[in-house]
Design a protein around this motif. Structure first.
Motif, PDB file in Angstrom:
ATOM      1  N   SER A   1       0.813  -1.217   0.000  1.00 24.80           N
ATOM      2  CA  SER A   1       0.000   0.000   0.000  1.00 24.80           C
ATOM      3  C   SER A   1       0.847   1.268   0.000  1.00 24.80           C
ATOM      4  O   SER A   1       0.315   2.360  -0.148  1.00 24.80           O
ATOM      5  CB  SER A   1      -0.939   0.004   1.218  1.00 24.80           C
ATOM      6  N   PHE A   2       2.161   1.096   0.213  1.00 28.32           N
ATOM      7  CA  PHE A   2       3.047   2.262   0.194  1.00 28.32           C
ATOM      8  C   PHE A   2       3.941   2.209  -1.035  1.00 28.32           C
ATOM      9  O   PHE A   2       4.780   1.317  -1.166  1.00 28.32           O
ATOM     10  CB  PHE A   2       3.926   2.314   1.455  1.00 28.32           C
ATOM     11  N   ALA A   3       3.756   3.144  -1.956  1.00 28.10           N
ATOM     12  CA  ALA A   3       4.566   3.261  -3.173  1.00 28.10           C
ATOM     13  C   ALA A   3       4.682   1.938  -3.911  1.00 28.10           C
ATOM     14  O   ALA A   3       5.740   1.599  -4.445  1.00 28.10           O
ATOM     15  CB  ALA A   3       5.958   3.801  -2.832  1.00 28.10           C
ATOM     16  N   GLY A   4       3.587   1.180  -3.898  1.00 25.70           N
ATOM     17  CA  GLY A   4       3.588  -0.082  -4.623  1.00 25.70           C
ATOM     18  C   GLY A   4       4.554  -1.100  -4.063  1.00 25.70           C
ATOM     19  O   GLY A   4       4.981  -2.024  -4.779  1.00 25.70           O
ATOM     20  N   GLY A   5       4.909  -0.942  -2.798  1.00 22.47           N
ATOM     21  CA  GLY A   5       5.840  -1.877  -2.175  1.00 22.47           C
ATOM     22  C   GLY A   5       7.282  -1.645  -2.562  1.00 22.47           C
ATOM     23  O   GLY A   5       8.133  -2.529  -2.367  1.00 22.47           O
ATOM     24  N   ASN A   6       7.556  -0.458  -3.103  1.00 24.97           N
ATOM     25  CA  ASN A   6       8.922  -0.147  -3.564  1.00 24.97           C
ATOM     26  C   ASN A   6       9.792   0.486  -2.483  1.00 24.97           C
ATOM     27  O   ASN A   6      10.957   0.760  -2.718  1.00 24.97           O
ATOM     28  CB  ASN A   6       8.862   0.785  -4.777  1.00 24.97           C
ATOM     29  N   GLY A   7       9.223   0.761  -1.324  1.00 20.93           N
ATOM     30  CA  GLY A   7      10.038   1.298  -0.242  1.00 20.93           C
ATOM     31  C   GLY A   7      10.075   2.814  -0.208  1.00 20.93           C
ATOM     32  O   GLY A   7       9.491   3.504  -1.045  1.00 20.93           O
ATOM     33  N   ASN A   8      10.791   3.341   0.790  1.00 17.89           N
ATOM     34  CA  ASN A   8      10.897   4.801   0.943  1.00 17.89           C
ATOM     35  C   ASN A   8      12.277   5.305   0.545  1.00 17.89           C
ATOM     36  O   ASN A   8      12.773   6.293   1.067  1.00 17.89           O
ATOM     37  CB  ASN A   8      10.594   5.211   2.386  1.00 17.89           C
ATOM     38  N   ASN A   9      12.910   4.612  -0.386  1.00 21.92           N
ATOM     39  CA  ASN A   9      14.230   5.058  -0.851  1.00 21.92           C
ATOM     40  C   ASN A   9      14.082   5.921  -2.100  1.00 21.92           C
ATOM     41  O   ASN A   9      13.174   5.720  -2.912  1.00 21.92           O
ATOM     42  CB  ASN A   9      15.124   3.855  -1.159  1.00 21.92           C
ATOM     43  N   ARG A  10      14.976   6.845  -2.241  1.00 19.75           N
ATOM     44  CA  ARG A  10      15.010   7.689  -3.435  1.00 19.75           C
ATOM     45  C   ARG A  10      15.554   6.874  -4.607  1.00 19.75           C
ATOM     46  O   ARG A  10      16.456   6.045  -4.427  1.00 19.75           O
ATOM     47  CB  ARG A  10      15.930   8.903  -3.188  1.00 19.75           C
ATOM     48  N   VAL A  11      15.020   7.111  -5.789  1.00 19.78           N
ATOM     49  CA  VAL A  11      15.513   6.380  -6.962  1.00 19.78           C
ATOM     50  C   VAL A  11      16.966   6.766  -7.226  1.00 19.78           C
ATOM     51  O   VAL A  11      17.414   7.878  -6.879  1.00 19.78           O
ATOM     52  CB  VAL A  11      14.654   6.683  -8.208  1.00 19.78           C
ATOM     53  N   LEU A  12      17.695   5.855  -7.861  1.00 12.55           N
ATOM     54  CA  LEU A  12      19.103   6.114  -8.146  1.00 12.55           C
ATOM     55  C   LEU A  12      19.265   7.259  -9.132  1.00 12.55           C
ATOM     56  O   LEU A  12      18.479   7.399 -10.074  1.00 12.55           O
ATOM     57  CB  LEU A  12      19.771   4.848  -8.718  1.00 12.55           C
ATOM     58  N   VAL A  13      20.283   8.059  -8.904  1.00 12.46           N
ATOM     59  CA  VAL A  13      20.626   9.147  -9.826  1.00 12.46           C
ATOM     60  C   VAL A  13      22.075   8.967 -10.252  1.00 12.46           C
ATOM     61  O   VAL A  13      22.863   8.300  -9.575  1.00 12.46           O
ATOM     62  CB  VAL A  13      20.423  10.540  -9.178  1.00 12.46           C
ATOM     63  N   ASN A  14      22.423   9.559 -11.385  1.00 11.19           N
ATOM     64  CA  ASN A  14      23.797   9.461 -11.883  1.00 11.19           C
ATOM     65  C   ASN A  14      24.757  10.239 -10.994  1.00 11.19           C
ATOM     66  O   ASN A  14      24.370  11.208 -10.325  1.00 11.19           O
ATOM     67  CB  ASN A  14      23.874   9.994 -13.319  1.00 11.19           C
ATOM     68  N   LEU A  15      26.021   9.819 -11.012  1.00 15.07           N
ATOM     69  CA  LEU A  15      27.039  10.523 -10.231  1.00 15.07           C
ATOM     70  C   LEU A  15      27.256  11.948 -10.742  1.00 15.07           C
ATOM     71  O   LEU A  15      27.591  12.846  -9.955  1.00 15.07           O
ATOM     72  CB  LEU A  15      28.367   9.758 -10.276  1.00 15.07           C
TER      73      LEU A  15
END
Length: 293
Positions: free
Chosen positions: A172-186
């Motif tokens: 029920s939270f973000a489709g089960g994807n967690g509360n982490n920020r998506v990866l970004v490039n360096l």
């Protein structure tokens, strides 16, 4: 890093965060190279981890957020990975947070006697990845000095589940994807592996000194090689000259000796011609006749 345990504090639970603040106890991060002190403001958790190491993510990542004592708008964040190990006993730090009792969103929960100093002491001498980046939550300010502990801390499955049940394992939270920020490039950020809490700048300075010393030694070697090359050329020139004009013990070259011998021969030939001329002249004189008186 140094400090005391949290005698009392609060954990705030919301739909996208689990953040702990402290009203007693203090943790300091001291950077000797920059002569700066940092005070712990709060720590919070992300499940799954927000950082990947060699394309690997971890079940849980804790961020300890420090503010600069001289400028509170500057942040230093120490990231700690937690990895599931079914054979691991309970981690005393995770147990002290009583996360399993945190169930109602938007409420604060009291925490006491949190062994935070033991946690930080356990990572103090470990290798860390360092880079300059941003906050991973809004407003995502580019004002963070990041340190990520390279090796994860082991926790058992039950302790990890207390975090993942709220986010990564909650459909029920973000489709089960967690509360982490998506990866970004360096994006040209330089990641440096350090060997201690205060080692980043030291390693950078050491690296620069090593490069400078290498360039200096290389320059000296090049100069020596060039000098040796020209010296060898000079020696070869002298050697070829000596071989083309060999000398006798009296210091004269063979050419000089040959010239002397030729001069002597000419003199001898002239002398021989002179003697022969005398003989011929004598043979041409008329015979002397006896005169009777």
């Amino acid at each position: 890093m140094e400090g005391t345990d949290i005698a009392s504090g609060n954990i705030h639970f919301d739909t996208d965060e689990l953040k702990a603040t402290t009203t007693s106890g203090k943790v300091m991060y001291k950077s000797k190279e920059e002569d700066s002190n940092w005070t712990l403001a709060q720590f919070h958790f992300h499940a799954p981890s927000e950082h990947y190491i060699n394309n690997k993510s971890y079940g849980l990542e804790m961020h300890s957020v420090f503010t600069n004592d001289a400028n509170t708008s500057q942040y230093l964040v120490v990231g700690i990975f937690f990895e599931e190990d079914t054979n691991e006993s309970e981690n005393e730090f995770i147990t002290s947070l009583n996360v399993n009792t945190v169930t109602t969103s938007g409420q604060d929960y009291a925490i006491t006697n949190v062994p935070l100093s033991n946690l930080y002491n356990s990572i103090s001498g470990k290798s860390k990845y360092n880079y300059k980046g941003s906050l991973t939550t809004p407003t995502c300010d580019e004002a963070v000095e990041w340190f990520l502990v390279k090796d994860p801390i082991k926790i058992n499955s039950a302790q990890l589940t207390t975090f993942t049940s709220h986010w990564a394992g909650n459909s029920s939270f973000a489709g089960g994807n967690g509360n982490n920020r998506v990866l970004v490039n360096l994006n040209r950020r330089q990641v440096v592996l350090t060997r201690s809490d205060n080692g980043t700048n030291g390693w950078r300075i050491t690296g620069l000194l090593f490069i400078a010393l290498t360039l200096f030694v290389t320059g000296i070697l090049i100069i020596m090689i060039i000098r040796a090359f020209f010296l060898n050329k000079q020696l070869q020139g002298k050697s070829s000259k000596i071989m083309s004009e060999p000398q006798s013990s009296d210091g004269k070259t063979l050419k000089d000796q040959a010239d002397d011998e030729e001069s002597k021969l000419n003199i001898m030939q002239k002398g021989a011609k002179f003697e022969k001329s005398k003989d011929e002249s004598s043979s041409k004189l008329p015979p002397i006749k006896a005169v009777n008186t």
